[in-house]
Design an enzyme around this catalytic site. Structure first.
Site, short mmCIF file in Angstrom:
data_model
loop_
_atom_site.label_atom_id
_atom_site.label_comp_id
_atom_site.label_asym_id
_atom_site.label_seq_id
_atom_site.Cartn_x
_atom_site.Cartn_y
_atom_site.Cartn_z
N SER A 233 0.82 -1.22 0.00
CA SER A 233 0.00 0.00 0.00
C SER A 233 0.85 1.27 0.00
O SER A 233 0.58 2.21 -0.76
CB SER A 233 -0.98 0.00 1.18
OG SER A 233 -0.31 -0.16 2.40
N HIS A 263 -2.47 -8.61 2.48
CA HIS A 263 -2.01 -7.37 3.14
C HIS A 263 -3.06 -6.99 4.18
O HIS A 263 -3.33 -7.74 5.10
CB HIS A 263 -1.81 -6.32 2.03
CG HIS A 263 -1.06 -5.09 2.44
ND1 HIS A 263 -0.38 -4.95 3.61
CD2 HIS A 263 -0.90 -3.88 1.79
CE1 HIS A 263 0.17 -3.75 3.67
NE2 HIS A 263 -0.14 -3.07 2.58
N HIS A 309 5.39 -12.88 7.64
CA HIS A 309 5.63 -11.49 7.23
C HIS A 309 6.77 -11.45 6.23
O HIS A 309 7.70 -12.28 6.30
CB HIS A 309 5.97 -10.61 8.43
CG HIS A 309 5.74 -9.16 8.17
ND1 HIS A 309 6.69 -8.35 7.62
CD2 HIS A 309 4.64 -8.41 8.34
CE1 HIS A 309 6.18 -7.14 7.47
NE2 HIS A 309 4.94 -7.14 7.90
N ARG A 318 3.62 -5.13 17.48
CA ARG A 318 2.27 -4.57 17.45
C ARG A 318 1.26 -5.62 17.91
O ARG A 318 0.28 -5.31 18.59
CB ARG A 318 1.93 -4.06 16.03
CG ARG A 318 2.89 -2.97 15.55
CD ARG A 318 2.69 -2.65 14.08
NE ARG A 318 2.91 -3.82 13.24
CZ ARG A 318 2.62 -3.88 11.94
NH1 ARG A 318 2.10 -2.83 11.33
NH2 ARG A 318 2.86 -4.97 11.24
N ASP A 366 -2.06 -8.43 12.48
CA ASP A 366 -3.47 -8.77 12.25
C ASP A 366 -3.99 -9.92 13.10
O ASP A 366 -5.20 -10.12 13.20
CB ASP A 366 -3.68 -9.13 10.77
CG ASP A 366 -3.41 -7.95 9.87
OD1 ASP A 366 -3.72 -6.83 10.27
OD2 ASP A 366 -2.86 -8.16 8.77
#
Ligand code: CMX
Length: 432
Positions: A233, A263, A309, A318, A366
């Site tokens: 992105s 993504h 990843h 995160r 995620d």
């Protein structure tokens, strides 16, 4: 917006000095060689871009300026935008000045709402977000001034104007998309006294959502803001803006990349996965059942969403921050507990899967976020990537403002054909 503009100016001066020194030290120095495998393999590991907003270390994760995610988790997204653009955290006066600035620039145009309301009922919220931004393109300050004629050195100032206009409208646009797509279509007015994340929480209008949900939104919008320059992105957004297509085009394009399941869409896939486990095995699922579900998923040729990843080689910091938040607010929640159990079993399975081919068996951002959103009543998975997008727009904006300020040229790498590569291989054989 004097504090932000002045500090961006200072940052640009410093970055330009650094580049001058780098060029003086060896403009022709080789940074990275390209293998045939990389050319055919998504350019993975190829060092070919500069991005000064953030940096992802494979082992310590995301760094914004000098700060790690852990050091920034208690901040406001507005402060993170300042950090992305300037390389430093703002002083005490910034937040109120920025809030006033956003208040003045807020207000999604009626034509955008009209356009969103006539779309087919099953339009994906990410399409709505991308279209919503694009619908406002004719308001671009950059474009209007570019057509009049502006100096290249000033491009970033007009790009910043566009960025602030988009950022001011984003929570309202995103929340409005939620209300139109999943609720009664009635919009909730923003509160000029609230911060960016709390306003988004307010305008979503989830029943019973209070301060804790606003805190989750704040954390969510901080953690997703940027992930250096090569992800789909951010890179897409930068490529589009490098053609001097204005920020509306660039943001919309970046969001279209974020909408892919490998993504940003992975966060909706993660919750779907967790709920599928819950449905099959019940709320009290044990680790063996979770393990079996994961193995069955892999046997069916599917990926485990939220794991792996392209750059990271450890558990995403995160992810850890989201799990810490969950421990505090919803440790008893069934979805949160399944997310925890997946964390216990998936890495060991992926380590040996496909003969150890998975480069990173650890969870990414995620893997945890969906279970928290679900706990707070946000049970429309299709909307999750919109929240990711709202946050990531901060990174798109900062990356493009800095690139314009540094006078970076249009991006145009060279592509070659199979024939060219085959001839190159032959040539190398003959010469060796
Ligand atoms: N489950 C199963 N297989 C996986 C896997 C996973 N979670 N992650 C990687 N693999 C497989 C790949 O599909 C690939 O297999 P093939 O060569 O047979 O196609 C192999 O392992 C090697 O891939 P890799 O080098 O480890 O990973 P890539 O850099 O090519 O891709 C990513 C990275 C994120 C797309 C991949 O790990 C994936 O598909 N993960 C699941 C989706 C996901 O969580 N995406 C969100 C990423 C975060 C973000 O960008 O927003």
């Amino acid at each position: 917006m004097s504090i932000l503009r002045n500090e961006i100016k200072n940052n640009l001066t410093q970055l330009k000095d650094e580049i001058d020194q780098i060029f003086a030290g060896g403009r022709d120095t080789v940074l990275s060689e390209v293998t045939v495998g990389q050319v055919y393999g998504g350019m993975r590991g190829l060092t070919a871009l500069v991005c000064n907003t953030s940096f992802v270390d494979p082992y310590s994760g995301l760094h914004i300026g000098e700060y790690t995610v852990e050091e920034l988790a208690d901040r406001f997204p507005e402060e993170i935008f300042f950090l992305l653009c300037t390389g430093k955290l703002p002083g005490p006066d910034f937040l109120s000045e920025f809030r006033n600035e956003l208040n003045e620039r807020s207000g999604v145009p009626q034509y955008t709402w009209d356009m969103l309301r006539v779309l087919p009922k099953d339009t994906h919220p990410m399409s709505m977000l991308s279209l919503g931004i694009l619908s406002m393109e004719q308001e671009s300050i950059f474009k209007k001034n570019y057509l009049k004629g502006i100096a290249k050195a000033d491009y970033w100032k007009y790009t910043l104007e566009d960025a602030l206009n988009v950022i001011a409208k984003l929570p309202e646009l995103a929340a409005g998309i939620y209300r139109i797509r999943f609720c009664d279509g009635k919009l909730i007015a923003r509160d000029p006294e609230l911060d960016w994340a709390a306003n988004l929480a307010l305008m979503l209008g989830l029943p019973g959502s209070g301060k804790e949900f606003a805190n989750l939104m704040r954390l969510y919008l901080v953690l997703h803001c940027d992930h250096e320059g090569g992800n789909v992105s951010a890179f897409t957004s930068r490529v589009v803006n490098s053609a001097l297509s204005d920020l509306y085009y660039a943001i919309s394009a970046g969001l279209n990349g974020l909408a892919g399941p490998l993504h940003g869409l992975a966060n909706q896939e993660c919750l779907r996965f967790i709920l599928a486990i819950k449905e099959k095995c019940g709320d009290d699922v044990d680790e063996n059942q979770v393990k079996q579900f994961v193995l069955d998923t892999l046997d069916a040729g599917k990926v485990i969403p939220g794991y792996g990843h392209a750059v990271l080689r450890v558990t995403d910091p995160r992810f850890k921050e989201f799990m810490n938040f969950g421990k505090q607010y919803c440790a008893d929640d069934a979805c949160y507990q399944i997310a925890e159990k997946l964390f216990h079993v998936v890495p060991d399975i992926l380590k040996t899967y496909k003969g150890g081919k998975v480069a990173n068996p650890w969870p990414n951002v995620d893997a945890a976020s969906g279970s928290l959103l679900y706990k707070f009543g946000l049970n429309q998975f299709d909307f999750y990537t919109v929240l990711f997008g709202v946050s990531r727009v901060l990174g798109f904006c900062a990356q493009n403002i800095l690139a314009q300020g540094l006078g970076q040229p249009i991006i145009r790498p060279k592509s070659v054909t199979n024939k060219w590569v085959a001839e190159k291989l032959m040539e190398n054989k003959v010469n060796s």
